[in-house]
Design an enzyme around this catalytic site. Structure first.
Site, PDB file in Angstrom:
ATOM      1  N   GLU A 124       0.746  -1.282  -0.047  1.00 41.61           N
ATOM      2  CA  GLU A 124       0.047  -0.004   0.076  1.00 41.61           C
ATOM      3  C   GLU A 124       0.820   1.307  -0.115  1.00 41.61           C
ATOM      4  O   GLU A 124       1.649   1.450   0.667  1.00 41.61           O
ATOM      5  CB  GLU A 124      -0.974  -0.039   1.096  1.00 41.61           C
ATOM      6  CG  GLU A 124      -1.955   1.066   1.270  1.00 41.61           C
ATOM      7  CD  GLU A 124      -2.446   1.027   2.614  1.00 41.61           C
ATOM      8  OE1 GLU A 124      -3.715   1.870   2.908  1.00 41.61           O
ATOM      9  OE2 GLU A 124      -2.236   0.647   3.565  1.00 41.61           O
ATOM     10  N   LYS A 166     -10.487   2.806  -1.690  1.00 40.09           N
ATOM     11  CA  LYS A 166     -10.614   2.136  -0.475  1.00 40.09           C
ATOM     12  C   LYS A 166     -11.846   2.877   0.286  1.00 40.09           C
ATOM     13  O   LYS A 166     -12.399   3.627   0.674  1.00 40.09           O
ATOM     14  CB  LYS A 166      -9.088   2.535   0.509  1.00 40.09           C
ATOM     15  CG  LYS A 166      -9.278   1.868   1.799  1.00 40.09           C
ATOM     16  CD  LYS A 166      -8.080   2.297   2.596  1.00 40.09           C
ATOM     17  CE  LYS A 166      -7.592   1.607   3.774  1.00 40.09           C
ATOM     18  NZ  LYS A 166      -6.283   1.873   4.292  1.00 40.09           N
ATOM     19  N   CYS A 186      -5.749  -2.579   2.545  1.00 42.66           N
ATOM     20  CA  CYS A 186      -5.415  -2.809   4.004  1.00 42.66           C
ATOM     21  C   CYS A 186      -6.794  -2.802   4.864  1.00 42.66           C
ATOM     22  O   CYS A 186      -7.139  -3.856   5.014  1.00 42.66           O
ATOM     23  CB  CYS A 186      -4.653  -1.318   4.220  1.00 42.66           C
ATOM     24  SG  CYS A 186      -3.719  -1.493   5.875  1.00 42.66           S
TER      25      CYS A 186
END
Length: 282
Positions: A44, A117, A154
């Protein structure tokens, strides 16, 4: 129909030099391709240090539009040359909006699109809500040359709903670029094993392999020092580890896994026996 796919997770440290970070990533992509990997996952926000440990407005200047982000444009010709798929994690600017995003590069170097995200953490050492809006793309899957892939970022990897949504959309394998390590508010808290177990559980519940790429090393000068615990891995559809790295090791986790497991998934009945009519909305 079942078929093999060789995949790789890149595990390394990153610093302030964008060009060096890109060059380091490209070198690992080439090494992974040389070992037969067809889908290769960097970690990431590999464009620089993980800056979300504190709130500092200077980092907004490091965001770029997705299509022209330096990490994307540098890796496009590499993906095309090597015939590999690369999910590229970036800090994205879209007008006045900022996102933690992934651009999917297909094996011909083309950009298939962007995932933003969905789950944005906000806690000691991970103050992402200051920098990123919650993603507005919804969960996505990508029909690449080598596989239909799902990619979360993540904090997304802790949510079974994210993995299940991508599985229901047709993903054959899940990828999670990550930046995670120490918890500044509690030096005794070590999340490495639960982190792995959560994703291995996604593999079991959705009958598909999972790949996670994390960074390593201690990063200073951005609030409390942050020690990233690596432990990148590839697991198969049973959740069994097929390749993994330790907490400090720089390198690649490369493994060949089986994808296209529709019949095996049907035999388990995980999708057949779902009861979304009973699941609470909140």
């Amino acid at each position: 129909m079942n078929r093999p796919l060789t995949v790789a997770a890149i595990q390394t440290s990153y610093g302030l030099d964008l060009a060096d970070n890109i060059a380091r990533t490209i070198a690992f992509v080439r090494e992974a391709a040389g070992q037969g990997a067809r889908v290769i996952l960097p970690s990431e926000l590999f464009q620089g240090p993980y800056f979300c440990t504190t709130q500092d407005e200077r980092w907004f200047a490091t965001a770029h539009p997705a299509a022209t982000h330096p990490c994307v444009t540098a890796l496009q010709p590499v993906a095309a040359e090597l015939g590999v798929v690369i999910p590229v994690s970036i800090y994205e600017r879209d007008g006045p909006r900022y996102y933690n995003s992934v651009v999917i590069l297909d094996a011909d170097g083309s950009q298939l699109g962007v995932y933003r995200k969905s789950h944005i953490p906000d806690g000691p050492g991970y103050q992402e809500k200051y920098y990123f809006r919650p993603g507005d793309t919804g969960f996505k899957v990508w029909k690449t040359r080598h596989a239909t892939i799902g990619v979360g970022i993540c904090w997304d990897q802790w949510y079974p709903e994210c993995a299940r949504a991508m599985a229901l959309l047709g993903a054959e394998i899940l990828f999670y670029p990550t930046a995670i390590g120490s918890e500044p508010h509690d030096g005794n808290l070590d999340t490495r094993d639960p982190w792995r177990r959560a994703m291995q559980g996604h593999a079991v519940s959705n009958v598909m392999p999972v790949v996670a790429a994390n960074r390593i090393g201690t990063e200073y000068g951005l609030g409390d020092p942050q020690l990233f615990y690596g432990s990148s891995f590839v697991c198969d559809h049973r959740g069994d580890l097929k390749a993994d790295l330790d907490r400090t090791e720089e390198g690649l986790a490369v493994a060949t896994v089986e994808i296209g497991l529709d019949q095996h998934r049907a035999a388990w009945g995980f999708f057949r026996d779902r009861r979304p009519d009973l699941y609470p909305k909140d």
